[in-house]
Design a protein around this motif. Structure first.
Motif, mmCIF file in Angstrom:
data_model
loop_
_atom_site.group_PDB
_atom_site.id
_atom_site.type_symbol
_atom_site.label_atom_id
_atom_site.label_comp_id
_atom_site.label_asym_id
_atom_site.label_seq_id
_atom_site.Cartn_x
_atom_site.Cartn_y
_atom_site.Cartn_z
ATOM 1 N N SER A 110 6.085 -18.334 -15.275
ATOM 2 C CA SER A 110 6.372 -17.323 -16.108
ATOM 3 C C SER A 110 5.583 -16.205 -16.051
ATOM 4 O O SER A 110 4.343 -16.532 -16.005
ATOM 5 C CB SER A 110 6.353 -17.947 -17.575
ATOM 6 N N LEU A 111 5.978 -15.019 -16.244
ATOM 7 C CA LEU A 111 5.064 -13.901 -15.868
ATOM 8 C C LEU A 111 3.959 -13.717 -16.972
ATOM 9 O O LEU A 111 2.797 -13.465 -16.882
ATOM 10 C CB LEU A 111 5.749 -12.560 -16.149
ATOM 11 N N GLY A 147 4.052 -2.765 -12.037
ATOM 12 C CA GLY A 147 3.903 -3.374 -13.362
ATOM 13 C C GLY A 147 3.875 -4.940 -12.777
ATOM 14 O O GLY A 147 3.126 -5.591 -13.271
ATOM 15 N N ILE A 148 4.609 -5.628 -11.768
ATOM 16 C CA ILE A 148 4.676 -6.909 -11.695
ATOM 17 C C ILE A 148 3.513 -7.157 -10.725
ATOM 18 O O ILE A 148 2.949 -8.199 -11.057
ATOM 19 C CB ILE A 148 6.080 -7.192 -10.865
ATOM 20 N N ALA A 149 3.142 -6.353 -10.080
ATOM 21 C CA ALA A 149 2.004 -6.447 -8.986
ATOM 22 C C ALA A 149 0.670 -6.367 -9.828
ATOM 23 O O ALA A 149 -0.286 -7.289 -10.047
ATOM 24 C CB ALA A 149 1.616 -5.533 -7.989
ATOM 25 N N ALA A 150 0.779 -5.717 -11.211
ATOM 26 C CA ALA A 150 -0.575 -5.426 -12.084
ATOM 27 C C ALA A 150 -0.451 -6.884 -13.062
ATOM 28 O O ALA A 150 -1.467 -7.398 -13.260
ATOM 29 C CB ALA A 150 -0.282 -4.529 -13.098
ATOM 30 N N VAL A 151 0.885 -7.346 -13.202
ATOM 31 C CA VAL A 151 0.635 -8.494 -14.001
ATOM 32 C C VAL A 151 0.317 -9.939 -13.179
ATOM 33 O O VAL A 151 -0.359 -10.587 -13.721
ATOM 34 C CB VAL A 151 2.471 -8.994 -14.544
ATOM 35 N N LEU A 180 -3.669 -8.377 -11.500
ATOM 36 C CA LEU A 180 -4.687 -7.622 -12.183
ATOM 37 C C LEU A 180 -4.937 -7.942 -13.664
ATOM 38 O O LEU A 180 -5.627 -7.305 -14.421
ATOM 39 C CB LEU A 180 -4.532 -6.166 -12.185
ATOM 40 N N GLY A 181 -4.157 -9.218 -13.935
ATOM 41 C CA GLY A 181 -4.327 -9.738 -15.369
ATOM 42 C C GLY A 181 -3.369 -8.965 -16.308
ATOM 43 O O GLY A 181 -3.405 -9.110 -17.577
ATOM 44 N N GLY A 182 -2.476 -8.254 -15.921
ATOM 45 C CA GLY A 182 -1.193 -7.552 -16.798
ATOM 46 C C GLY A 182 -1.859 -6.945 -17.906
ATOM 47 O O GLY A 182 -2.814 -6.079 -17.846
ATOM 48 N N TRP A 183 -1.296 -7.235 -19.120
ATOM 49 C CA TRP A 183 -1.381 -6.397 -20.252
ATOM 50 C C TRP A 183 -2.735 -6.808 -20.900
ATOM 51 O O TRP A 183 -3.034 -6.155 -21.916
ATOM 52 C CB TRP A 183 -0.329 -6.607 -21.266
ATOM 53 N N LYS A 210 -2.854 0.043 -15.803
ATOM 54 C CA LYS A 210 -3.022 -1.019 -14.602
ATOM 55 C C LYS A 210 -2.060 -0.423 -13.732
ATOM 56 O O LYS A 210 -1.982 -0.455 -12.302
ATOM 57 C CB LYS A 210 -2.914 -2.478 -14.923
ATOM 58 N N VAL A 211 -0.737 -0.155 -14.254
ATOM 59 C CA VAL A 211 0.399 0.444 -13.373
ATOM 60 C C VAL A 211 0.115 1.356 -12.748
ATOM 61 O O VAL A 211 0.522 1.452 -11.258
ATOM 62 C CB VAL A 211 1.507 0.496 -14.441
ATOM 63 N N MET A 212 -0.570 2.325 -13.122
ATOM 64 C CA MET A 212 -0.826 3.792 -12.676
ATOM 65 C C MET A 212 -1.997 3.415 -11.717
ATOM 66 O O MET A 212 -1.697 4.195 -10.510
ATOM 67 C CB MET A 212 -1.424 4.719 -13.604
ATOM 68 N N LEU A 213 -2.579 2.406 -11.682
ATOM 69 C CA LEU A 213 -3.674 1.977 -10.825
ATOM 70 C C LEU A 213 -2.996 1.921 -9.625
ATOM 71 O O LEU A 213 -3.284 2.077 -8.448
ATOM 72 C CB LEU A 213 -4.795 1.175 -11.291
ATOM 73 N N VAL A 214 -2.173 0.662 -9.829
ATOM 74 C CA VAL A 214 -1.310 0.236 -8.631
ATOM 75 C C VAL A 214 -0.282 1.259 -7.978
ATOM 76 O O VAL A 214 -0.252 1.380 -6.693
ATOM 77 C CB VAL A 214 -0.564 -1.084 -8.904
ATOM 78 N N SER A 215 0.245 1.960 -8.777
ATOM 79 C CA SER A 215 1.081 3.147 -8.232
ATOM 80 C C SER A 215 0.298 4.054 -7.414
ATOM 81 O O SER A 215 0.706 4.468 -6.425
ATOM 82 C CB SER A 215 1.761 3.866 -9.349
#
Lengths: 167, 345
Positions: free
Chosen positions: B178-179, B263-267, B270-273, B296-301
Motif C-alpha cells: 500500500s502506498l 509522485g510515486i518515486a517521492a512516495v 523520499l517519504g511521500g506526503w 518532493k515531486v518537483m524535486l524528483v521531476s
C-alpha cells in the motif's frame, strides 16, 4: 564503466549553465525590446553608391539568384577638356535588388570593379507585402548612410591566404 | 478539523463525482505546471536563454496559449487510417495516466482510492499506455508511425521489468504494497535507531531509486530514451499523423505521467506526503500533505528533466542492452541484498 565520469560532468555543465543564467543573465537579448548591435561587417543589406556605377551589368550577371535588375541608356556627355571629343556615358535608369530573392552571398559586392556596392549591417527592413522587398535605386542609395568605415584586415591575414592549397 | 471532515460523508455517487472532477482537474494542471516550469523555464536557463516572455507575467501563460492553439486546429485523420482506432488511441494513453492518479496519496486520507496493493496497481496500469501507443502507430497507416510504435512497445516492455524489480526492494523493506503504508513505514522508521529523519528509503534503496528513475525516463519516452519519437530517424514516431487536440492529449499524458511517476518515486523513496519531524497520523497533513508531496515531486521531476535536457539520444540497441544487461541484473542483485539484510536485521 568508463562513461560515468563524463555523464556526471555533463549534468554539471547543464546545472552550471542554469546557475550562470540565473545569476548573470542569458546569452540572448530580448530582441524587440532591446537591440543587439551587429558587427561592422555583418551582411545586412547591400547599398548602392550610384556615382560609381557604370551599368556594366557584372553584378546582375554574376548574381546566382538573378535578383538584380539593371536598365540603362547611353547619352553623349560634353568633352572633358576644351576642344576634346564628346564622350559616351551610361545613365543608370533602374537598379533594383529584390531582397525576397537575394541569398546574401555577396558575390555582387565582390565582382563590382568600381566599388559601387557595399555591405551594411542594417537588417530591419522586413515588409508586410513581399513586393515591397524590391528596393529601387533611391532606396539602395539611402543605405549608403549606414555603410561603416572600412576597417583594416587583421594582421597576418595575407599570410593566411597564401597557405590555401592551390588544388 | 477531523470532526468536520468525518461528518462529511457523501453518498457513493457524490463521492465518485467529486473524485472524477478532482482527477480531471489535477491531470491537466500538473501537466501544465511541469511543462511551464521545466520544459519552458529550466530548459531555457540550462541553455542560457530566458524562455517565453510575452504571454502573461514573465511568459508563464505561454503553454496555455499553445494549448488553445492546438484546440483550434483541424482534426485531421489520414485517408488510410483505421479511423475508430486512430481516434481512440490518445484517449487510451490518457486513461492510463488518469488511472495512475487514482492511487497517488496526497495525505493519509486525501487519496482517490487507498488500495492495499497500490504499488502493484500503479505498475500494472502504467503499462496500459503501450496499448494506446501501439493503436496509434498501427491505425495511422504510416510506416514511421508503425516503426515508432514497435520501438515504443519494445522499450516500454523492456523498462517495465527494471521498474517492477526496483520497487520490490522498497516493498520488501516496508512489508506492504500500500502506498500509504509505505509512507507510514518511512515516517515511523529509524536509521540505526535514530528517528530524526525517519527512514526515507532513498538511503537504503539508493540503487532502487536510480533504477526506478532511469526506467521512468524510458517509460516516458523522454531523452535520452526517446527513440519512439526520434524526430531525426522516424520523424515523430507514433505521433506523426496526429494534429490538434489529439496531439495535445499525447502531450498532456506525457507530462501528467511524468508528474505522477515523480509522485510515486517521492512516495516510495523520499517519504511521500509526510515530513519526518511530524507524526504521520497528525491532522496537519490534510493541508500540509499535498504541499509536501508537491515539493518532493518537483524535486524528483527536476532530476528527471535535468537528465532529459542534458543527454543526447541513445541508439536503439544501446537502449535495449542498457535495460537487459545492466538495469535488470542490478535490480535483481538489489532485491537479493535487500531480502538478505531484511532477514538478518
Amino acid at each position: 564503466m568508463p562513461q560515468v565520469p563524463g555523464l556526471i560532468k555533463g549534468l554539471g555543465v547543464t546545472f552550471g549553465e542554469m546557475v550562470k543564467t540565473l545569476k548573470s543573465g542569458p546569452q540572448t537579448t530580448r530582441y524587440p525590446h532591446e537591440r543587439e548591435e551587429p558587427t561592422a561587417r555583418a551582411r545586412g543589406v547591400i547599398a548602392l553608391h550610384e556615382e560609381n556605377c557604370t551599368s556594366c551589368m557584372l553584378c546582375a550577371r554574376e548574381c546566382p539568384d538573378w535578383c538584380i535588375f539593371i536598365e540603362a541608356h547611353k547619352y553623349v556627355a560634353p568633352p572633358r577638356r576644351e576642344g576634346g571629343k564628346p564622350r559616351q556615358k551610361n545613365e543608370l535608369d533602374r537598379f533594383d535588388i529584390d531582397y525576397s530573392l537575394c541569398m546574401y552571398c555577396g558575390i555582387c559586392v565582390e565582382v563590382c570593379p568600381f566599388d559601387a556596392l557595399f555591405w551594411t549591417p542594417e537588417h530591419e527592413y522586413s515588409e508586410i507585402r513581399i513586393a515591397d522587398l524590391l528596393h529601387d535605386k533611391s532606396r539602395l542609395a539611402q543605405w549608403m548612410e549606414t555603410v561603416p568605415e572600412f576597417e583594416a584586415y587583421e594582421a597576418g591575414s595575407e599570410a593566411k591566404l597564401r597557405k590555401v592549397p592551390k588544388d | 478539523m477531523t470532526p468536520l471532515l468525518a461528518s462529511f460523508d457523501p453518498p457513493y455517487w457524490l463521492s465518485t463525482v467529486i473524485k472524477v472532477l478532482v482527477v480531471g482537474a489535477v491531470v491537466p494542471t500538473t501537466a501544465l505546471i511541469l511543462g511551464v516550469v521545466f520544459l519552458f523555464k529550466i530548459m531555457s536557463w540550462m541553455q542560457s536563454r530566458l524562455g517565453p516572455q510575452e504571454a502573461g507575467p514573465r511568459g508563464l501563460l505561454q503553454l496555455l496559449a499553445d494549448g488553445v492553439k492546438f484546440i483550434q486546429k483541424e482534426d485531421i485523420a489520414p485517408n488510410g487510417a483505421d479511423l475508430w482506432v486512430f481516434k481512440a488511441a490518445p484517449l487510451v494513453v490518457l486513461s492510463s495516466t488518469l488511472l495512475l492518479y487514482v492511487a497517488l496519496p496526497a495525505s493519509a486520507h486525501l487519496v482517490v482510492e487507498d488500495l492495499d496493493v497500490g504499488v502493484f496497481y500503479v505498475l500494472a496500469i502504467s503499462s496500459l499506455s503501450v496499448i494506446g501507443v501501439l493503436m496509434a502507430g498501427w491505425a495511422s497507416a504510416n510506416k514511421y508511425s508503425l516503426m515508432g510504435a514497435l520501438r515504443a512497445a519494445g522499450q516500454l516492455i523492456a523498462y517495465e521489468l527494471p521498474m517492477v524489480l526496483a520497487v520490490i526492494g522498497v516493498v520488501i523493506q516496508a512489508g506492504t504494497m500500500s502506498l500509504n503504508g509505505i509512507v507510514f513505514a518511512q515516517n515511523g522508521g529509524a536509521v540505526f535507531g535514530w528517528t530524526g529523519i525517519g527512514n526515507p528509503y532513498i538511503l537504503t534503496q539508493f540503487i532502487g531509486f536510480f533504477i526506478f528513475i532511469a526506467a521512468v525516463q524510458a517509460e516516458l519516452t523522454q531523452p535520452p530514451f526517446d527513440m519512439p519519437v526520434a524526430e531525426s530517424e522516424i520523424v515523430s514516431g507514433y505521433q506523426v499523423e496526429y494534429t490538434g487536440f489529439r496531439f495535445l492529449i499525447f502531450f498532456l499524458a506525457e507530462f501528467a505521467t511524468a508528474f505522477v511517476f515523480a509522485g510515486i518515486a517521492a512516495v516510495m523513496f523520499l517519504g511521500g506526503w509526510a515530513v519526518p519531524w511530524l507524526e504521520a497520523s497528525s491532522d496537519w497533513y490534510y493541508v500540509l500533505g499535498p504541499a509536501v508531496l508537491f515539493a518532493k515531486v518537483m524535486l524528483v521531476s527536476f532530476i528527471i528533466f535535468w537528465v532529459r535536457f542534458t543527454y543526447p539520444r541513445l541508439r536503439e540497441d544501446q537502449l535495449q542492452s542498457f535495460a537487459w544487461k545492466f538495469l535488470i541484473p542490478l535490480a535483481l542483485v538489489n532485491i537479493v541484498a535487500t531480502a538478505v539484510l531484511k532477514v538478518v536485521f
